[in-house]
Design an enzyme around this catalytic site. Structure first.
Site, short mmCIF file in Angstrom:
data_model
loop_
_atom_site.label_atom_id
_atom_site.label_comp_id
_atom_site.label_asym_id
_atom_site.label_seq_id
_atom_site.Cartn_x
_atom_site.Cartn_y
_atom_site.Cartn_z
N PRO A 1 0.77 -1.20 0.01
CA PRO A 1 -0.05 -0.01 -0.08
C PRO A 1 0.78 1.47 0.12
CG PRO A 1 0.14 -0.91 2.36
CD PRO A 1 0.83 -1.95 1.23
N ASP A 2 0.22 2.31 -0.50
CA ASP A 2 1.11 3.52 -0.61
C ASP A 2 0.59 4.25 0.75
OD1 ASP A 2 -0.77 5.21 -3.13
OD2 ASP A 2 -1.31 4.86 -1.19
N PHE A 3 0.86 5.47 0.85
CA PHE A 3 0.56 6.28 2.07
C PHE A 3 -0.63 7.29 2.16
CE2 PHE A 3 4.30 4.89 4.32
CZ PHE A 3 5.21 4.43 3.38
N ARG A 4 -0.66 7.95 0.84
CA ARG A 4 -1.68 8.79 1.00
C ARG A 4 -2.62 8.96 -0.24
NH1 ARG A 4 3.22 10.50 1.87
NH2 ARG A 4 3.85 11.34 3.81
N GLN B 1 12.22 7.18 -2.43
CA GLN B 1 11.93 7.40 -1.09
C GLN B 1 11.45 5.83 -0.61
OE1 GLN B 1 9.10 11.33 -0.70
NE2 GLN B 1 8.81 10.33 -2.81
N ASN B 2 11.26 4.85 -1.25
CA ASN B 2 10.54 3.71 -0.85
C ASN B 2 11.66 3.11 -0.06
OD1 ASN B 2 8.45 4.26 -2.23
ND2 ASN B 2 8.88 2.96 -4.15
N ASP C 1 11.52 -0.46 0.34
CA ASP C 1 11.21 -1.87 0.19
C ASP C 1 12.42 -2.64 -0.47
OD1 ASP C 1 8.95 -0.59 -2.39
OD2 ASP C 1 11.16 -1.14 -2.50
N HIS D 1 15.43 7.24 2.17
CA HIS D 1 14.57 6.89 3.45
C HIS D 1 14.91 5.62 4.01
CE1 HIS D 1 11.27 9.84 2.20
NE2 HIS D 1 12.34 10.55 2.57
P1 NAD Z 1 7.19 5.15 7.76
O1 NAD Z 1 5.79 4.72 7.71
O2 NAD Z 1 8.26 4.36 8.36
O3 NAD Z 1 7.28 6.73 7.95
C1 NAD Z 1 8.59 7.22 7.88
C2 NAD Z 1 8.71 8.02 6.92
O4 NAD Z 1 8.87 9.28 7.10
C3 NAD Z 1 10.23 7.84 6.36
O5 NAD Z 1 10.32 6.69 5.60
C4 NAD Z 1 10.42 9.02 5.59
O6 NAD Z 1 9.81 8.80 4.15
C5 NAD Z 1 9.58 10.31 6.41
N1 NAD Z 1 10.42 10.97 6.85
C6 NAD Z 1 10.83 10.96 8.33
N2 NAD Z 1 11.54 11.89 8.56
C7 NAD Z 1 11.68 12.75 7.52
C8 NAD Z 1 12.41 13.78 7.02
N3 NAD Z 1 12.99 14.66 8.14
N4 NAD Z 1 12.14 14.36 5.81
C9 NAD Z 1 11.66 13.77 4.94
N5 NAD Z 1 10.96 12.72 5.11
C10 NAD Z 1 10.98 12.32 6.51
O7 NAD Z 1 7.52 5.14 6.04
P2 NAD Z 1 8.26 4.14 5.45
O8 NAD Z 1 9.64 3.49 6.54
O9 NAD Z 1 8.94 4.60 4.14
O10 NAD Z 1 7.46 2.55 5.16
C11 NAD Z 1 7.29 1.81 6.52
C12 NAD Z 1 6.36 0.62 5.65
O11 NAD Z 1 5.15 1.21 5.12
C13 NAD Z 1 7.18 -0.09 4.89
O12 NAD Z 1 7.96 -1.07 5.75
C14 NAD Z 1 6.16 -0.75 3.91
O13 NAD Z 1 5.74 -1.97 4.30
C15 NAD Z 1 5.12 0.29 4.05
N6 NAD Z 1 5.28 0.92 2.86
C16 NAD Z 1 6.25 0.90 1.90
C17 NAD Z 1 6.33 1.27 0.78
C18 NAD Z 1 7.30 1.01 -0.28
O14 NAD Z 1 8.53 0.88 0.41
N7 NAD Z 1 7.37 1.25 -1.42
C19 NAD Z 1 5.02 2.20 0.40
C20 NAD Z 1 4.09 2.39 1.06
C21 NAD Z 1 4.12 1.74 2.50
N1 APR Z 2 0.52 4.58 -10.62
C1 APR Z 2 0.79 5.93 -10.86
N2 APR Z 2 0.54 6.44 -9.59
C2 APR Z 2 0.33 5.66 -8.23
C3 APR Z 2 0.26 4.46 -8.66
C4 APR Z 2 0.38 3.61 -9.73
N3 APR Z 2 0.19 2.39 -9.83
N4 APR Z 2 -0.24 4.01 -7.26
C5 APR Z 2 -0.27 4.96 -6.62
N5 APR Z 2 -0.06 6.17 -7.02
C6 APR Z 2 0.22 7.50 -6.56
C7 APR Z 2 -0.92 7.74 -5.65
O1 APR Z 2 -1.96 8.46 -5.98
C8 APR Z 2 -0.35 8.60 -4.61
O2 APR Z 2 -0.28 9.85 -4.96
O3 APR Z 2 1.45 7.31 -5.79
C9 APR Z 2 1.30 8.68 -4.88
C10 APR Z 2 1.97 7.78 -3.72
O4 APR Z 2 2.13 9.14 -2.82
P1 APR Z 2 2.21 8.70 -1.12
O5 APR Z 2 1.25 7.65 -0.80
O6 APR Z 2 2.22 10.19 -0.66
O7 APR Z 2 3.81 7.91 -1.13
P2 APR Z 2 5.17 8.71 -1.22
O8 APR Z 2 5.17 10.03 -1.95
O9 APR Z 2 6.26 7.85 -1.62
O10 APR Z 2 5.33 9.24 0.25
C11 APR Z 2 6.77 10.06 0.75
O11 APR Z 2 6.14 9.52 2.87
O12 APR Z 2 5.49 8.66 5.01
C12 APR Z 2 6.38 8.67 4.12
O13 APR Z 2 7.98 6.98 3.90
C13 APR Z 2 7.00 7.60 3.30
O14 APR Z 2 8.57 7.74 1.79
C14 APR Z 2 7.36 8.12 1.95
C15 APR Z 2 7.10 9.53 1.85
#
Ligand code: NAD
Ligand code: APR
Length: 238
Positions: A27-30, A96-97, A99, A114
Site C-alpha cells: 500500500p502507499d501512504f496518501r 523514497q521507498n 522496500d 529513506h
Molecule cells: P514510515 O511509515 O516508516 O514513515 C517514515 C517516513 O517518514 C520515512 O520513510 C520518510 O519517508 C519520512 N520522513 C521521516 N523523517 C523525514 C524527514 N526529515 N524528511 C523527509 N521525510 C522524512 O515510512 P516507510 O519507512 O517509508 O515505510 C514503512 C512501511 O510502510 C514499509 O515497510 C512498507 O511496508 C510500507 N510501505 C512501503 C512502501 C514502499 O517501500 N514502497 C510504500 C508504502 C508503504
Molecule cells: N501509478 C501511478 N501512481 C500511483 C500508483 C500507480 N500504480 N499507485 C499509487 N500512485 C500514486 C498515488 O495516487 C499517490 O499520490 O502514488 C502516490 C504515492 O504518494 P504517497 O502515498 O504520498 O507516497 P510517497 O510520495 O512515496 O510518500 C513519501 O512519505 O511517509 C513517507 O515513507 C513515506 O517515503 C514515503 C514518503
C-alpha cells in the site's frame, strides 16, 4: 512527448515513491483509497517518539511491514528500469521507498533517501542485522539494545551519502521523471525542483495530483506506472 524526451535524453534520472510499489501489492501512504496514513497517524507510529515511548506497538507495526516487504516482489516496471540502466538509458534512481525492490530487480545506481526495511540496526550500538531477525521475532541486539528498521523515521535526518548522491544526480539530469509520489514529504520533494532549476525537463507520473504538478513539463495521471513503463519499453526498445 515523453517517448521523444527519453530518446533524446543524455542524463535521465527517475525519482520513485510508494506509487512505484503499489502494483507489487504494497500500500502507499496518501492515496485516497487505501493509503497507510489514511488509517494510522505516522507521527505516532513512524517516529522516534513511537520508538522511545511505544516500542511494542512500533515493533509490531514494523514487523508486519517487514513481513509484507518480504512477501511481495518487484513488478515488471522495476525490471524495466533496471534494464534501462543496463542499456545506459537510465543514469540513476532516487527513491523514497524502503522496500529495496529497485535493487532486487537489478538496479545498481539507487539512492535510498529513506533507508531500507531489508536491514535492521541496533538503536544503542548501531550494529546492522538482516531484517529476518524481525521475522524470527528477535528484537534485541547482542548488546541488549533494541533493533529497529534501518529507515528514516519522521523527525530523523536522511542518510547524508544518499542525499548527496541524489543532489548530484538531480543537478546533472536533463530529464527527471517522478514515478508514484505525492511529493508531499520534504526534503525528498526538493529533488524534482533542483533538477528543474538546473535545466532538466520534469515529468510527473502519478494517479493523483501532486504538490509540484505546476512545475512539470508534462503530467501523466491517466496511466498506472507499470502499464506506462511497459508501453514505453516496447516503443523504445523492441
Ligand atoms: P514510515 O511509515 O516508516 O514513515 C517514515 C517516513 O517518514 C520515512 O520513510 C520518510 O519517508 C519520512 N520522513 C521521516 N523523517 C523525514 C524527514 N526529515 N524528511 C523527509 N521525510 C522524512 O515510512 P516507510 O519507512 O517509508 O515505510 C514503512 C512501511 O510502510 C514499509 O515497510 C512498507 O511496508 C510500507 N510501505 C512501503 C512502501 C514502499 O517501500 N514502497 C510504500 C508504502 C508503504
Ligand atoms: N501509478 C501511478 N501512481 C500511483 C500508483 C500507480 N500504480 N499507485 C499509487 N500512485 C500514486 C498515488 O495516487 C499517490 O499520490 O502514488 C502516490 C504515492 O504518494 P504517497 O502515498 O504520498 O507516497 P510517497 O510520495 O512515496 O510518500 C513519501 O512519505 O511517509 C513517507 O515513507 C513515506 O517515503 C514515503 C514518503
Amino acid at each position: 512527448m515523453l517517448k521523444t524526451w527519453i530518446q533524446n535524453a543524455k542524463n535521465m534520472v527517475v525519482f520513485t515513491g510508494a506509487g512505484m510499489s503499489t502494483e507489487s501489492g504494497l500500500p502507499d501512504f496518501r492515496s485516497s483509497n487505501n493509503g497507510l496514513w489514511r488509517k494510522k497517524d505516522p507521527s505516532k507510529i513512524a517516529s522516534t517518539e513511537a520508538l522511545n515511548d511505544n516500542v511494542d506497538e512500533f515493533i509490531d507495526f514494523y514487523r508486519e511491514r517487514v513481513l509484507k516487504v518480504k512477501e511481495f516482489n518487484p513488478h515488471k516496471g522495476h525490471y524495466i528500469l533496471a534494464d534501462w540502466e543496463e542499456k545506459g538509458k537510465l543514469q540513476s534512481i532516487i527513491t523514497q521507498n524502503v522496500d529495496g525492490f529497485h535493487q532486487l530487480a537489478g538496479s545498481k545506481r539507487v539512492a535510498e533517501l529513506h533507508g531500507s526495511l531489508q536491514h535492521l540496526r541496533c538503536q544503542s550500538c548501531g550494529k546492522e542485522y538482516d531484517s529476518d531477525e524481525y521475522v524470527n521475532k528477535e528484537y534485541h541486539c547482542s548488546c541488549g539494545g533494541i533493533l529497529r528498521p534501518n529507515i528514516v523515521l519522521f523527525g530523523e535526518m536522511l542518510p547524508q551519502d544518499a542525499f548527496r548522491f541524489a543532489e548530484e544526480e538531480a543537478i546533472k539530469s536533463d530529464l527527471f521523471i517522478v514515478l508514484g509520489s505525492s511529493l508531499s514529504v520534504t526534503p525528498a520533494n526538493q529533488f524534482p525542483l533542483i533538477a528543474k532549476e538546473h535545466g532538466a525537463k520534469l515529468v510527473i507520473v502519478n494517479q493523483e495530483k501532486t504538490e509540484l504538478d505546476h512545475y512539470a513539463d508534462q503530467v501523466i495521471q491517466d496511466k498506472k506506472i507499470g502499464e506506462l513503463l511497459q508501453e514505453l519499453d516496447k516503443e523504445l526498445f523492441s
